[in-house]
Every structure is written in structure tokens, then in C-alpha cells.
Design a protein around this motif. Structure first.
Motif, mmCIF file in Angstrom:
data_model
loop_
_atom_site.group_PDB
_atom_site.id
_atom_site.type_symbol
_atom_site.label_atom_id
_atom_site.label_comp_id
_atom_site.label_asym_id
_atom_site.label_seq_id
_atom_site.Cartn_x
_atom_site.Cartn_y
_atom_site.Cartn_z
ATOM 1 N N UNK A 93 0.825 -1.208 0.000
ATOM 2 C CA UNK A 93 0.000 0.000 0.000
ATOM 3 C C UNK A 93 0.857 1.255 0.000
ATOM 4 N N UNK A 94 2.047 1.174 0.575
ATOM 5 C CA UNK A 94 2.948 2.331 0.622
ATOM 6 C C UNK A 94 3.464 2.715 -0.765
ATOM 7 N N UNK A 111 -6.828 -8.760 -1.419
ATOM 8 C CA UNK A 111 -8.034 -8.305 -0.712
ATOM 9 C C UNK A 111 -7.650 -7.513 0.535
ATOM 10 N N UNK A 112 -6.609 -7.955 1.230
ATOM 11 C CA UNK A 112 -6.114 -7.207 2.394
ATOM 12 C C UNK A 112 -5.576 -5.844 1.958
ATOM 13 N N UNK A 113 -4.880 -5.821 0.824
ATOM 14 C CA UNK A 113 -4.385 -4.561 0.280
ATOM 15 C C UNK A 113 -5.538 -3.594 0.038
ATOM 16 N N UNK A 114 -6.617 -4.091 -0.555
ATOM 17 C CA UNK A 114 -7.768 -3.232 -0.839
ATOM 18 C C UNK A 114 -8.308 -2.600 0.437
ATOM 19 N N UNK A 115 -8.384 -3.357 1.509
ATOM 20 C CA UNK A 115 -8.883 -2.820 2.778
ATOM 21 C C UNK A 115 -7.977 -1.693 3.284
ATOM 22 N N UNK A 116 -6.667 -1.868 3.141
ATOM 23 C CA UNK A 116 -5.711 -0.864 3.602
ATOM 24 C C UNK A 116 -5.785 0.408 2.746
ATOM 25 N N UNK A 117 -6.191 0.283 1.491
ATOM 26 C CA UNK A 117 -6.275 1.420 0.582
ATOM 27 C C UNK A 117 -7.558 2.233 0.753
ATOM 28 N N UNK A 118 -8.438 1.818 1.624
ATOM 29 C CA UNK A 118 -9.668 2.578 1.865
ATOM 30 C C UNK A 118 -9.321 4.021 2.257
ATOM 31 N N UNK A 119 -10.091 4.943 1.726
ATOM 32 C CA UNK A 119 -9.889 6.350 2.038
ATOM 33 C C UNK A 119 -8.904 7.064 1.139
#
Length: 258
Positions: A93-94, A111-119
């Protein structure tokens, strides 16, 4: 008369046979031979091998498709190596800059990456319903969902419609999932219907970043998705096989550790 082309490696040819059979339902030996530029006897041997492996069913004069169901559901796969996947996803994500168009492949780490990219103020293109679930109510993310045939067990969309949609888009960065990376740097996958989609994703992205926790090194898979020269970045974590990472680095791939 069949016009013979450059020889195709058996693994790649098998993948194309599966794709043709599953997109059409039933395909004749003659049609497969003409499409792939090999002899009918070669196709018959291929079909015998694929039938024995349960990848298709032999019928008189050709082959037919069989259901493509994963033995292990997505939610069960997501719990395997969860901490490693979370670290890889956070590090990946960074790499994302605001305003980017990001293409996200299927997979439990993506899918975990997508959650971290929220916002984040980004555009996300995906064939993963797990990614959609993470981002569908986020007003900051512009979400583009690729069409296709639903693979319920793995929450993904595949097939000709998915591949056609990918030819119409362009992304700054692709985050690609994988079943494993072989010692020579080949990125592999075990699900035949996903391989053409992954290759289409690589073709429409400016940069390809593979997410692979340490358990994927060295890895296995039925079909090669791409070689190490097609991968710009691999995000992994401590403990990944050093000789495999070295092979990838020699091909020009940047290794990023979480």
C-alpha cells in the motif's frame, strides 16, 4: 491444411486448450490443432493428459469442459499465513500514490491490500469480488468492476468478457497475486481459467507488482503466468527463499521486503 507456427511449450499449450474448451464448451481436435498450430496427434496426447488430470473430459473427436471449483474456499485460504499476508499488503500500500489507477488481481493478500487502501483518492480496477466488498462503500475510491463469469468459491470474475474489458483500460500499477514463484523466477498459478486474465492484466498495466509472502518462495503451480522479466516489483517478507529472490533480481525485478 494446418499452417505450423513456432512450437509452444506444453504447459502454455495446455493452458490455451483449457481456455478454448471452457469458453466454447466442446472443441474438436481439428479446431484445436488449427488454432495452436500443432498436429492432431499432439492435441490428442495433450487431451489424454489433461483428461487424466481432471482438467477436461475427452469426447469423441475432441474435448469438453468440466466444472472449475476450488477445493478450498477463499475464506479458508485467507486464514493461512494471515500475519505474513497482512505485512506484505501494508508494505504494498505504501507504493501507491494518490491519483493513481490501480489494478488489483484476485487473491487473499490483494483483498487485504484493498482494505488498507480505503480512504485513498485513487481509482481501483478489479475482477475480485473480495476487493469489491472492501471498497464498495468507500466514497474516496473510484471503483471499476470487470465483468465475466463468477467463480463463486474464489469470488472472482473470469472469461472472455473479463479479458475483453481489460483490453479497454490502462492502469499505472498492477498488484498481481500468485500461487508461487519458482526458483527460476517464473510466476505461477494453479487455476487455469485465471491465467489468461492475469496475463491480460499485465498487458494493460505500466508496472506489475507481485504480492507474495515468504511461503510462495520457491512455489509451485500448474501454469506459468509470466517470467521474472515481466515483473517490476515483488513485495514479500523476511524468510523468502534467497536463491529465488536472487533469480528475480538478476532479471531486473526490484525486491521490496515488508
Amino acid at each position: 491444411m494446418v499452417r505450423y507456427r513456432e512450437p509452444v511449450l506444453p504447459a502454455s499449450r495446455h493452458g490455451e486448450i483449457i481456455r478454448l474448451v471452457r469458453s466454447s464448451g466442446v472443441v474438436s481436435v481439428e479446431a484445436l490443432a488449427a488454432n495452436l498450430g500443432v498436429s492432431r496427434s499432439t492435441i490428442r496426447r495433450d487431451l489424454q493428459c489433461l483428461d487424466a488430470d481432471g482438467m477436461l473430459r475427452r469426447v469423441r473427436g475432441g474435448a469438453g469442459s468440466v466444472p472449475d471449483d476450488d477445493p478450498v474456499p477463499f475464506r479458508e485460504v485467507a486464514e493461512v499465513g494471515a500475519d505474513d499476508k497482512e505485512r506484505v499488503a501494508h508494505r504494498a500500500a505504501e507504493l501507491v500514490a494518490d491519483g493513481e489507477v490501480v489494478l488489483i488481481d484476485i487473491g487473499t493478500t490483494t483483498a487485504r491490500l484493498a482494505r488498507i487502501l480505503r480512504g485513498r483518492r485513487i481509482t481501483v480496477i478489479t475482477s475480485s469480488l473480495a476487493v469489491v466488498d472492501e471498497l464498495r462503500d468507500d466514497p474516496a475510491v473510484e471503483l471499476l468492476v470487470l465483468g465475466g463469469i463468477l467463480r463463486r468459491n474464489y469470488l472472482s470474475l473470469v472469461g472472455m468478457l473479463t479479458e475483453q474489458a481489460l483490453r479497454e483500460v490502462r492502469a499505472h500499477r498492477l498488484f498481481l497475486g500468485t500461487s508461487g514463484i519458482r526458483r527460476d523466477g517464473q510466476v505461477m498459478d494453479t487455476t487455469l481459467v485465471e491465467v489468461p486474465v492475469k496475463r491480460a492484466m499485465i498487458a494493460c498495466a505500466e508496472q506489475t507488482t507481485v504480492l507474495a509472502d515468504r511461503a510462495k518462495f520457491p512455489g509451485t503451480g500448474l501454469l506459468p503466468v509470466c517470467g521474472p522479466g515481466d515483473v517490476d516489483v515483488i513485495v514479500t517478507n523476511e524468510g523468502a527463499d534467497p536463491s529465488t529472490l536472487a533469480a528475480c533480481a538478476r532479471a531486473g525485478t526490484e525486491i521490496v521486503l515488508a
